[in-house]
Design an enzyme around this catalytic site. Sequence first.
Site, short mmCIF file in Angstrom:
data_model
loop_
_atom_site.label_atom_id
_atom_site.label_comp_id
_atom_site.label_asym_id
_atom_site.label_seq_id
_atom_site.Cartn_x
_atom_site.Cartn_y
_atom_site.Cartn_z
N GLY A 76 0.63 -1.30 -0.08
CA GLY A 76 0.15 0.06 -0.06
C GLY A 76 0.94 1.20 -0.10
O GLY A 76 2.16 1.09 0.19
N GLN A 78 2.08 5.38 -1.46
CA GLN A 78 2.84 5.82 -2.58
C GLN A 78 4.42 5.79 -2.69
O GLN A 78 4.50 4.55 -2.37
CB GLN A 78 2.62 7.47 -2.65
CG GLN A 78 0.96 7.86 -2.44
CD GLN A 78 0.52 7.82 -4.09
OE1 GLN A 78 1.33 7.96 -4.91
NE2 GLN A 78 -0.86 7.56 -4.17
N THR A 80 8.45 5.80 -1.97
CA THR A 80 9.31 6.27 -0.81
C THR A 80 10.67 5.76 -1.10
O THR A 80 10.75 5.23 -2.26
CB THR A 80 8.79 5.44 0.72
OG1 THR A 80 9.68 6.03 1.59
CG2 THR A 80 9.26 4.08 0.51
N TYR A 81 11.63 6.16 -0.35
CA TYR A 81 13.03 5.86 -0.89
C TYR A 81 13.52 4.76 0.57
O TYR A 81 13.42 4.83 1.56
CB TYR A 81 13.85 6.99 -0.67
CG TYR A 81 15.35 6.94 -0.71
CD1 TYR A 81 15.95 6.38 -1.82
CD2 TYR A 81 16.27 6.94 0.17
CE1 TYR A 81 17.31 6.07 -2.06
CE2 TYR A 81 17.83 6.75 0.24
CZ TYR A 81 18.15 6.34 -0.89
OH TYR A 81 19.52 5.96 -0.97
N HIS A 82 14.41 3.73 -0.02
CA HIS A 82 15.16 3.11 0.65
C HIS A 82 16.70 2.79 0.42
O HIS A 82 17.04 3.29 -0.82
CB HIS A 82 14.62 1.37 0.66
CG HIS A 82 13.45 1.36 0.94
ND1 HIS A 82 12.79 1.44 2.08
CD2 HIS A 82 12.31 0.55 0.33
CE1 HIS A 82 11.65 1.19 2.27
NE2 HIS A 82 11.28 0.84 1.17
N GLY A 144 4.35 0.83 4.79
CA GLY A 144 3.53 0.21 3.93
C GLY A 144 3.19 -1.30 4.00
O GLY A 144 4.34 -1.98 4.41
N CYS A 173 5.72 9.28 0.14
CA CYS A 173 4.58 9.09 0.61
C CYS A 173 3.39 9.90 -0.16
O CYS A 173 2.27 9.76 0.47
CB CYS A 173 4.45 8.88 2.03
SG CYS A 173 5.79 8.03 2.57
#
Length: 220
Positions: A76, A78, A80-82, A144, A173
């Site tokens: 779920g 929008q 994001t960054y990892h 998420g 997000c």
Amino acid sequence: MEREGGMPPVYLHRLGRRPYTPVWHAMRELTDTRNAQTPDQFWLVEHEPVFTQGQAGKPEHLLMPGDIPVVATDRGGQVTYHGPGQVVLYPLLDVRRAGLGVRDLVSALEQSVITLLAEHGVTAHARPDAPGVYVADAKIASLGLRIRRGASFHGVALNVDVDLSPFSRINPCGYAGMAMTRLVDLVDDCPDTDKVSLQLAECLVRELGRELVLDGSVCV
């Protein structure tokens, strides 16, 4: 949240630094092949730099991804960054067996981060309008989830000493101008990601009323 008669333990697997896609595929395979005997697990990982786009993700929230890959995933939320320096905890749980609703698990994940930060003297909070954990107006942890076949995968990402500049290439997000923060900027003596990751797992297992067992036997 412990059910009468007790629940089986949760097994902790520490994966180290891994690319995102193989870990995502391994989570999905575990979820799709679960049976009543499959143990519940927490996976702890730091990912190589990647932007992940949730199922409902809108392309306009990807501003300038540049050389960082974008993966359209099945969680779920929008975009994001990892990246390295960010602790990611994936709770791979039989939520049906545990009697957990989605909101229960979201709240447990958020509260585990809030508790961990409090242990380091940082006051944080959740927001009803935007999942995750915040310090003042800045987001420190993104969340998420996906529930399939009565089981959870994906999870929570906590910024410890991650490079925050890639967040400026997206609307984190789905929120334009969302400020991001990290633990290293909030405390004088920031622990390393290995220590923080274990603390986060311990906080979450307490929130769930379960016992944690160390086990490094997962193959990804």
